[in-house]
Design a protein around this motif. Sequence first.
Motif, short mmCIF file in Angstrom:
data_model
loop_
_atom_site.label_atom_id
_atom_site.label_comp_id
_atom_site.label_asym_id
_atom_site.label_seq_id
_atom_site.Cartn_x
_atom_site.Cartn_y
_atom_site.Cartn_z
N ASN A 193 -22.97 10.61 33.42
CA ASN A 193 -23.89 11.53 32.76
C ASN A 193 -24.87 10.77 31.85
OD1 ASN A 193 -22.59 14.36 33.39
ND2 ASN A 193 -20.90 12.99 32.84
N PRO A 194 -25.63 9.85 32.43
CA PRO A 194 -26.55 9.03 31.61
C PRO A 194 -27.75 9.84 31.14
CG PRO A 194 -26.93 8.62 33.93
CD PRO A 194 -25.75 9.55 33.87
N GLU A 195 -28.31 9.41 30.01
CA GLU A 195 -29.50 10.06 29.47
C GLU A 195 -30.49 9.00 29.02
OE1 GLU A 195 -28.10 14.11 27.38
OE2 GLU A 195 -27.01 12.34 26.65
N LEU A 196 -31.76 9.29 29.22
CA LEU A 196 -32.82 8.35 28.86
C LEU A 196 -33.02 8.32 27.34
CD1 LEU A 196 -35.39 9.30 31.64
CD2 LEU A 196 -33.99 7.22 31.55
N GLY A 197 -33.75 7.29 26.88
CA GLY A 197 -33.98 7.09 25.46
C GLY A 197 -34.63 8.29 24.78
N SER B 92 -23.63 7.51 38.94
CA SER B 92 -24.54 8.54 38.47
C SER B 92 -25.38 9.10 39.61
CB SER B 92 -25.48 7.95 37.41
OG SER B 92 -26.55 8.83 37.14
N THR B 93 -25.53 10.43 39.60
CA THR B 93 -26.50 11.09 40.47
C THR B 93 -27.50 11.87 39.61
OG1 THR B 93 -25.05 13.03 40.70
CG2 THR B 93 -24.85 11.30 42.37
N ALA B 94 -27.52 11.54 38.33
CA ALA B 94 -28.32 12.30 37.37
C ALA B 94 -29.80 11.96 37.48
CB ALA B 94 -27.84 11.99 35.95
N THR B 95 -30.59 12.90 37.02
CA THR B 95 -32.02 12.69 36.87
C THR B 95 -32.42 13.03 35.43
OG1 THR B 95 -32.56 14.93 37.58
CG2 THR B 95 -32.52 13.21 39.28
N GLY B 96 -33.58 12.56 35.05
CA GLY B 96 -34.10 12.87 33.72
C GLY B 96 -35.60 12.98 33.79
N VAL C 105 -31.61 8.41 36.90
CA VAL C 105 -31.13 7.78 35.66
C VAL C 105 -29.79 7.11 35.91
CG1 VAL C 105 -30.62 8.11 33.21
CG2 VAL C 105 -32.26 9.61 34.35
N MET C 106 -29.65 5.89 35.38
CA MET C 106 -28.43 5.11 35.56
C MET C 106 -28.17 4.25 34.33
SD MET C 106 -27.79 1.94 38.21
CE MET C 106 -26.32 0.92 38.09
N HIS C 107 -26.90 4.08 34.00
CA HIS C 107 -26.52 3.10 32.98
C HIS C 107 -26.50 1.72 33.64
CE1 HIS C 107 -25.82 4.96 29.15
NE2 HIS C 107 -25.17 5.96 29.70
N ALA C 108 -27.69 1.17 33.84
CA ALA C 108 -27.84 -0.09 34.56
C ALA C 108 -27.78 -1.30 33.65
CB ALA C 108 -29.14 -0.09 35.35
N CYS C 109 -27.58 -1.08 32.35
CA CYS C 109 -27.51 -2.21 31.42
C CYS C 109 -26.21 -2.22 30.63
CB CYS C 109 -28.70 -2.19 30.47
SG CYS C 109 -28.97 -3.79 29.66
N GLY C 110 -25.31 -1.28 30.92
CA GLY C 110 -23.99 -1.31 30.29
C GLY C 110 -23.89 -0.61 28.96
#
Length: 444
Positions: free
Chosen positions: A52-56, A120-124, A133-138
Amino acid sequence: MSNRFRATPLSIALLAALTANIAHAADVSWVDPAVAQVNQEVIDVRHTLHQNPELGNTEVKTAALVADHLKALGIDVRTQVGKTGVVGVLKGGLPGPVMALRADMDALPVKEMTGLPYASTATGVRLGKTVPVMHACGHDTHTAMLLGAAKVLAQHRDQVAGTVVFLFQPAEEGAADVDDFQTDTLIGAQAMIRDGALDSPKVEAIFGVHVMAGYPTGHLYYKAGTVLNSSDGFRITLKGRQTHGSAPWSGVDPIVASAAVVNGLQTLVSRRVDLSQGMGVISVGTINGGAASNIIPETVEMTGTIRSNSPAIRDTLLKKMPPLVQGISTAYETEANVLVVNHAPVTTNDPDLTRSMVKALELAAPGKVKELPASLSPSEDFSYYAQKVPGLFVFLGATPADQDMSKAPNNHSPYFTADDATLATGVKAHVQFVLNYPQRNTAR
């Protein structure tokens, strides 16, 4: 007059109290069992965040999860710091300094390709456009590890000397609601600092841990002084006069001018900076202009990044770049508009703090701690905190040791993964920073 110490009943009592205090603070045998006890919860939280990632600046659900976890531990919580950031304050049972631990919460506009069961299959929405959207940096691991450390420290607060400030920061990668070249809005660490994250209570030192692909799981890496590059962005617009491609003399060609600008920018590094002080890189990432193969367009826009591990080199590049572009543009009879945006200064680890915390790192990862031979090329807005108070930013390996480190997908890749087995080491590092810093402070 003799400098020899003369014992008195009062001095003996004070020495005994000090010795008891140090021995008490040094008793950390409970840390490993406590971290093991919360480990599965940390992994589960990490998986939830990853799915469930979210952008800045849009980390609303992430911030709510963090705040709920902290409140359940009896930690004082402030929300909406730096827009969506969360600050938790834990007062230890023993007197001591105020220490901050920082984790970032935001994800990237990247489509995940890992195939993980919790992928993640989420979008933002970024600047009005729907993006994957992905937690691509940890950052999911950073948030989960700091929550784990908060639980361990809260459950053993009687063993904590001083106050711990937990900083859960938004928008380290940039804000989804702020254009990269918008210069009138503070985001990320700068917004947290503006909103008092380091001031209430007054923080004395700050620590951060970042997972890194291509380094073995459970290993910690540190370096005193410069550890990460600065980061500045630029946008250059060259305006000419549109004409047909068969008659370039009847117009002004901004595409040819843009080629000269790209080449000219490289001479700033090779001919205008003292490379004995460090390194600098200017990279043009986009060039856009024209819509037809036989038409010379009116404008060309290019964007790029400036990186350096030397404040002096950074300053030189930032100072000399606009007049160089203007000069080249004038020579080609185009009009240039140059916009430079500062994203992050050089990340610098306080040398004294770094040396004094090597023990803490060794306690967190016995036999798996290594000093980096040189600074790394990425950038981090942790640097803004480290400009305000002494800071230490370290790296945690996140690739299983049996894999080829050279083939591990890098941070920001759609294939980036972080090994769950490394999370316990990250939790321990945070806890050991808190337990060891007051001893370092007393011994000064």
